[in-house]
Design a protein around this motif. Structure first.
Motif, PDB file in Angstrom:
ATOM      1  N   GLU A  92     -29.544  93.029 -13.877  1.00 50.10           N
ATOM      2  CA  GLU A  92     -29.901  91.666 -14.255  1.00 50.10           C
ATOM      3  C   GLU A  92     -29.214  91.281 -15.561  1.00 50.10           C
ATOM      4  N   ALA A  93     -28.640  90.107 -15.535  1.00 47.22           N
ATOM      5  CA  ALA A  93     -27.969  89.583 -16.725  1.00 47.22           C
ATOM      6  C   ALA A  93     -27.968  88.066 -16.642  1.00 47.22           C
ATOM      7  N   SER A  94     -27.843  87.438 -17.776  1.00 47.43           N
ATOM      8  CA  SER A  94     -27.585  86.001 -17.777  1.00 47.43           C
ATOM      9  C   SER A  94     -26.082  85.789 -17.879  1.00 47.43           C
ATOM     10  N   VAL A  95     -25.646  84.588 -17.547  1.00 47.32           N
ATOM     11  CA  VAL A  95     -24.221  84.271 -17.604  1.00 47.32           C
ATOM     12  C   VAL A  95     -24.017  83.146 -18.607  1.00 47.32           C
ATOM     13  N   LYS A  96     -23.209  83.425 -19.601  1.00 45.39           N
ATOM     14  CA  LYS A  96     -22.867  82.421 -20.603  1.00 45.39           C
ATOM     15  C   LYS A  96     -21.511  81.829 -20.253  1.00 45.39           C
ATOM     16  N   ILE A  97     -21.501  80.526 -20.033  1.00 42.28           N
ATOM     17  CA  ILE A  97     -20.278  79.808 -19.661  1.00 42.28           C
ATOM     18  C   ILE A  97     -19.776  79.025 -20.867  1.00 42.28           C
ATOM     19  N   THR A  98     -18.486  79.118 -21.124  1.00 45.90           N
ATOM     20  CA  THR A  98     -17.858  78.309 -22.165  1.00 45.90           C
ATOM     21  C   THR A  98     -16.676  77.572 -21.555  1.00 45.90           C
ATOM     22  N   VAL A  99     -16.783  76.252 -21.489  1.00 45.67           N
ATOM     23  CA  VAL A  99     -15.670  75.416 -21.040  1.00 45.67           C
ATOM     24  C   VAL A  99     -14.922  74.988 -22.293  1.00 45.67           C
ATOM     25  N   LYS A 100     -13.723  75.522 -22.464  1.00 44.73           N
ATOM     26  CA  LYS A 100     -12.973  75.298 -23.697  1.00 44.73           C
ATOM     27  C   LYS A 100     -12.611  73.825 -23.859  1.00 44.73           C
ATOM     28  N   GLY A 101     -12.904  73.292 -25.052  1.00 43.56           N
ATOM     29  CA  GLY A 101     -12.554  71.918 -25.368  1.00 43.56           C
ATOM     30  C   GLY A 101     -11.432  71.841 -26.376  1.00 43.56           C
ATOM     31  N   ASP A 102     -10.943  70.633 -26.601  1.00 44.47           N
ATOM     32  CA  ASP A 102      -9.867  70.439 -27.570  1.00 44.47           C
ATOM     33  C   ASP A 102     -10.359  70.604 -29.004  1.00 44.47           C
ATOM     34  N   THR A 103     -11.663  70.440 -29.205  1.00 40.74           N
ATOM     35  CA  THR A 103     -12.275  70.661 -30.510  1.00 40.74           C
ATOM     36  C   THR A 103     -13.530  71.499 -30.307  1.00 40.74           C
ATOM     37  N   GLN A 104     -14.098  71.980 -31.397  1.00 44.14           N
ATOM     38  CA  GLN A 104     -15.327  72.758 -31.290  1.00 44.14           C
ATOM     39  C   GLN A 104     -16.462  71.914 -30.726  1.00 44.14           C
ATOM     40  N   ASN A 105     -16.557  70.655 -31.173  1.00 46.41           N
ATOM     41  CA  ASN A 105     -17.610  69.774 -30.666  1.00 46.41           C
ATOM     42  C   ASN A 105     -17.477  69.509 -29.172  1.00 46.41           C
ATOM     43  N   ASP A 106     -16.246  69.575 -28.669  1.00 50.38           N
ATOM     44  CA  ASP A 106     -16.006  69.269 -27.261  1.00 50.38           C
ATOM     45  C   ASP A 106     -15.924  70.517 -26.392  1.00 50.38           C
ATOM     46  N   THR A 107     -16.244  71.666 -26.954  1.00 45.21           N
ATOM     47  CA  THR A 107     -16.367  72.903 -26.189  1.00 45.21           C
ATOM     48  C   THR A 107     -17.799  73.019 -25.696  1.00 45.21           C
ATOM     49  N   PHE A 108     -17.969  73.090 -24.389  1.00 46.49           N
ATOM     50  CA  PHE A 108     -19.301  73.115 -23.792  1.00 46.49           C
ATOM     51  C   PHE A 108     -19.712  74.554 -23.505  1.00 46.49           C
ATOM     52  N   VAL A 133     -11.996  78.552 -18.765  1.00 53.11           N
ATOM     53  CA  VAL A 133     -13.441  78.784 -18.701  1.00 53.11           C
ATOM     54  C   VAL A 133     -13.702  80.259 -18.982  1.00 53.11           C
ATOM     55  N   GLU A 134     -14.505  80.520 -20.001  1.00 52.44           N
ATOM     56  CA  GLU A 134     -14.884  81.888 -20.332  1.00 52.44           C
ATOM     57  C   GLU A 134     -16.233  82.215 -19.705  1.00 52.44           C
ATOM     58  N   ILE A 135     -16.323  83.416 -19.118  1.00 55.25           N
ATOM     59  CA  ILE A 135     -17.553  83.888 -18.489  1.00 55.25           C
ATOM     60  C   ILE A 135     -17.990  85.152 -19.219  1.00 55.25           C
ATOM     61  N   ASN A 136     -19.200  85.134 -19.750  1.00 58.89           N
ATOM     62  CA  ASN A 136     -19.733  86.307 -20.439  1.00 58.89           C
ATOM     63  C   ASN A 136     -21.043  86.729 -19.796  1.00 58.89           C
ATOM     64  N   LEU A 137     -21.139  88.011 -19.445  1.00 63.17           N
ATOM     65  CA  LEU A 137     -22.407  88.567 -18.986  1.00 63.17           C
ATOM     66  C   LEU A 137     -23.224  88.960 -20.210  1.00 63.17           C
ATOM     67  N   MET A 138     -24.463  88.474 -20.274  1.00 60.36           N
ATOM     68  CA  MET A 138     -25.284  88.667 -21.456  1.00 60.36           C
ATOM     69  C   MET A 138     -26.527  89.491 -21.117  1.00 60.36           C
ATOM     70  N   VAL A 139     -26.764  90.522 -21.917  1.00 56.23           N
ATOM     71  CA  VAL A 139     -27.982  91.326 -21.827  1.00 56.23           C
ATOM     72  C   VAL A 139     -28.507  91.500 -23.247  1.00 56.23           C
ATOM     73  N   ASP A 140     -29.746  91.098 -23.461  1.00 55.67           N
ATOM     74  CA  ASP A 140     -30.359  91.189 -24.798  1.00 55.67           C
ATOM     75  C   ASP A 140     -29.485  90.504 -25.855  1.00 55.67           C
ATOM     76  N   ASP A 141     -28.970  89.329 -25.491  1.00 57.39           N
ATOM     77  CA  ASP A 141     -28.153  88.510 -26.393  1.00 57.39           C
ATOM     78  C   ASP A 141     -26.812  89.137 -26.746  1.00 57.39           C
ATOM     79  N   ASN A 142     -26.417  90.173 -26.023  1.00 59.80           N
ATOM     80  CA  ASN A 142     -25.117  90.801 -26.247  1.00 59.80           C
ATOM     81  C   ASN A 142     -24.235  90.642 -25.018  1.00 59.80           C
ATOM     82  N   SER A 143     -22.951  90.394 -25.242  1.00 63.31           N
ATOM     83  CA  SER A 143     -21.999  90.305 -24.140  1.00 63.31           C
ATOM     84  C   SER A 143     -21.628  91.717 -23.698  1.00 63.31           C
TER      85      SER A 143
END
Length: 521
Positions: A92-108, A133-143
């Motif tokens: 079991e893990a959560s998935v952290k998705i990061t859609v890269k934006g042109d700026t930090q504010n526009d990175t989702f 798109v970055e995909i990180n598997l997260m367990v206990d807040d760690n990738s």
């Protein structure tokens, strides 16, 4: 038959995952005027369910991992800047998705719940590029594992090119994903803090469009099979959808819906503004059972306020918002054409109070219901988006009411000349002492004149308020088709402007979200 829905059926039929499956939802009407539409909606719902089911089956058949995920672009055929990424894990893990934006504010960035099967929506892609798109598997807040993929997208429709531009930026935005709908462009779309279009849906709406619901969903008042009346056309269908474009339910409002769709409570029944068609329009509130689609309550505003000079007009009330309070089962309505906010008891329809310039009701039997002003007040005229707000630091036991004051008078039956702050619209905060039937004006946030539509967004915890001016034009004589929009973000406490945007198309409402608020709750 609506071309976009036909296109949707063809697109869905072409998707490789499509197989037949039974639909648990019974059609709610066999009315000859609507039955063919209902059959089409039902088929789309079944096909959408099948697409998701077949993604699950594909994950069972094949070993998709984070290093080799299943990627499906625009899975339901209606949201080109979206995708689904799917894979499984042994733990079991959560998935952290990061859609890269042109700026930090526009990175989702957003994160899914813990699971071993991961079917993750990807929202907020840029058009015309290879999106990272970055995909990180997260367990206990760690990738514990990660991958980076690219998702290619096509260009925007010509109509959305240069549709939004950032005109002022002094501080970071309070939210990163602003959805715009209604008005001149009838396909809801969303932009980021730089004004880039990052989402749109190819479903045509009525002039009002999109309304957020709980659990990652929204309602759309559809823009086809319209009902003709003396003044304009109204839509008989409300669609419940998500940001990937999946259709979950369709609700029939045979007399036509307009202006507002709201939940009575999270995931609860829908409260909708509708028409009586009894010599009047835009005068009725209905409650729809969320499970059955049945209209279980209907209240005609003309039964509450009647026998006034205003009631003679066909669209005499023009109710454009409702704000429901579940604690005491009351509702604040915004009948625009009498420039008033009106509180009623939803159970029995009793009138509780009226907030308006007292001159509007001076020669009627309702003058005693009008709240008495305390201190200086610049009155509102032909307002929109009147809502009761909670968690405001104000006087004890006072009701906090906010609205967008368009500050115009176009109703010939209202014989008042605007003299204070003429030529400017404003978001207004009122504080109401219901025990003593008094009202004071706490603050105004004035800016450009929006002669119709418009709304506000309040984020009191972030000390921000956003004024969405949806209908500007060079002069009152210019056609409605020439209108554009402007959005202003203010420091709530000081009223200082911190950000602003220009929008090519005039709109009905805009809603500012964190992208994590609209997916993966």
């Amino acid at each position: 038959m609506n071309k976009k829905l036909i296109f949707l059926l063809i697109s869905i039929a072409a998707i490789i995952f499509l197989t037949s499956c039974s639909n648990e939802t019974e059609l709610s009407s066999e009315n000859d005027d609507y039955y063919e539409d209902w059959k089409m909606h039902d088929e789309i719902i079944k096909n959408n369910r099948s697409i998701y089911s077949n993604i699950e089956k594909d994950l069972e058949r094949r070993a998709h991992t984070i290093d080799d995920p299943l990627v499906i672009k625009n899975p339901y055929g209606l949201v080109p800047l979206s995708a689904i990424v799917a894979f499984t894990t042994d733990y079991e893990a959560s998935v952290k998705i990061t859609v890269k934006g042109d700026t930090q504010n526009d990175t989702f960035t957003y994160e899914s719940p813990m699971d071993k099967v991961h079917i993750i929506p990807i929202i907020g892609l840029y058009p015309s590029r290879e999106n990272v798109v970055e995909i990180n598997l997260m367990v206990d807040d760690n990738s514990v594992d990660s991958n980076q993929i690219t998702i290619a997208t096509d260009s925007l429709p010509d109509e959305l090119l240069d549709a939004v531009s950032s005109t002022y930026s002094r501080e970071d935005p309070v939210k990163d994903f602003t959805v715009v709908s209604g008005g001149l462009y009838r396909n809801p779309y969303a932009f980021d803090s730089s004004g880039n279009i990052r989402w749109y849906i190819e479903v045509e709406t009525d002039p009002h469009g999109y309304f957020p619901l709980s659990d990652d969903r929204f309602a759309i008042i559809a823009g086809y099979s319209m009902i003709d009346t003396e003044t304009r056309q109204y839509a008989p269908y409300i669609f419940e959808m998500d940001f990937l474009g999946r259709l979950y339910k369709s609700y029939l409002v045979e007399k036509g819906a307009h202006h507002e769709v709201a939940e009575k409570k999270p995931n609860g029944n829908l409260l909708v503004l509708a028409n009586s068609l009894e010599g009047h329009v835009e005068d009725t509130i209905i409650e729809i059972d969320r499970n059955t689609g049945e209209i279980i309550k209907e209240l005609n505003f003309g039964d509450i306020i009647n026998d006034t000079p205003y009631n003679k007009a066909y669209d005499w009330a023009h109710i454009n918002s409702l704000s429901y309070n579940a604690v005491d089962d009351t509702m604040v309505l915004s009948p625009r054409d009498v420039s008033s906010a009106v509180k009623i008891n939803w159970s029995n329809g009793d009138l509780i109070w009226i907030l308006s310039d007292p001159a509007i009701w001076a020669d009627t039997e309702y003058i005693d219901y009008v709240l008495k002003p305390i201190g200086d007040i610049i009155w509102h005229y032909e307002q929109h988006s009147v809502f009761e707000e909670k968690n405001i630091d104000s006087r004890q036991n006072e009701l906090n009411l906010f609205m967008f004051d368009n500050h115009v008078i176009r109703n010939d039956l209202v014989d008042i000349e605007i003299t204070e702050d003429a030529g400017r619209s404003a978001v207004v905060h009122y504080s109401i002492d219901e025990s003593n039937k008094t009202v004071r004006q706490v603050r105004r946030y004035p800016n450009s004149l929006a002669f119709i539509t418009s709304n506000y967004n309040l984020y009191i915890a972030n000390n921000r308020i956003i004024a969405n001016h949806g209908s500007l034009r060079e002069s009152i004589e210019d056609p409605i088709t020439s209108m554009w929009g402007e959005i202003y973000e203010y420091n709530y406490s000081t009223g200082e402007l911190v950000r602003s945007y220009w929008l090519k198309y005039g709109f009905y409402r805009a809603y500012s979200h964190d992208i994590s608020d609209v997916i993966l709750k």
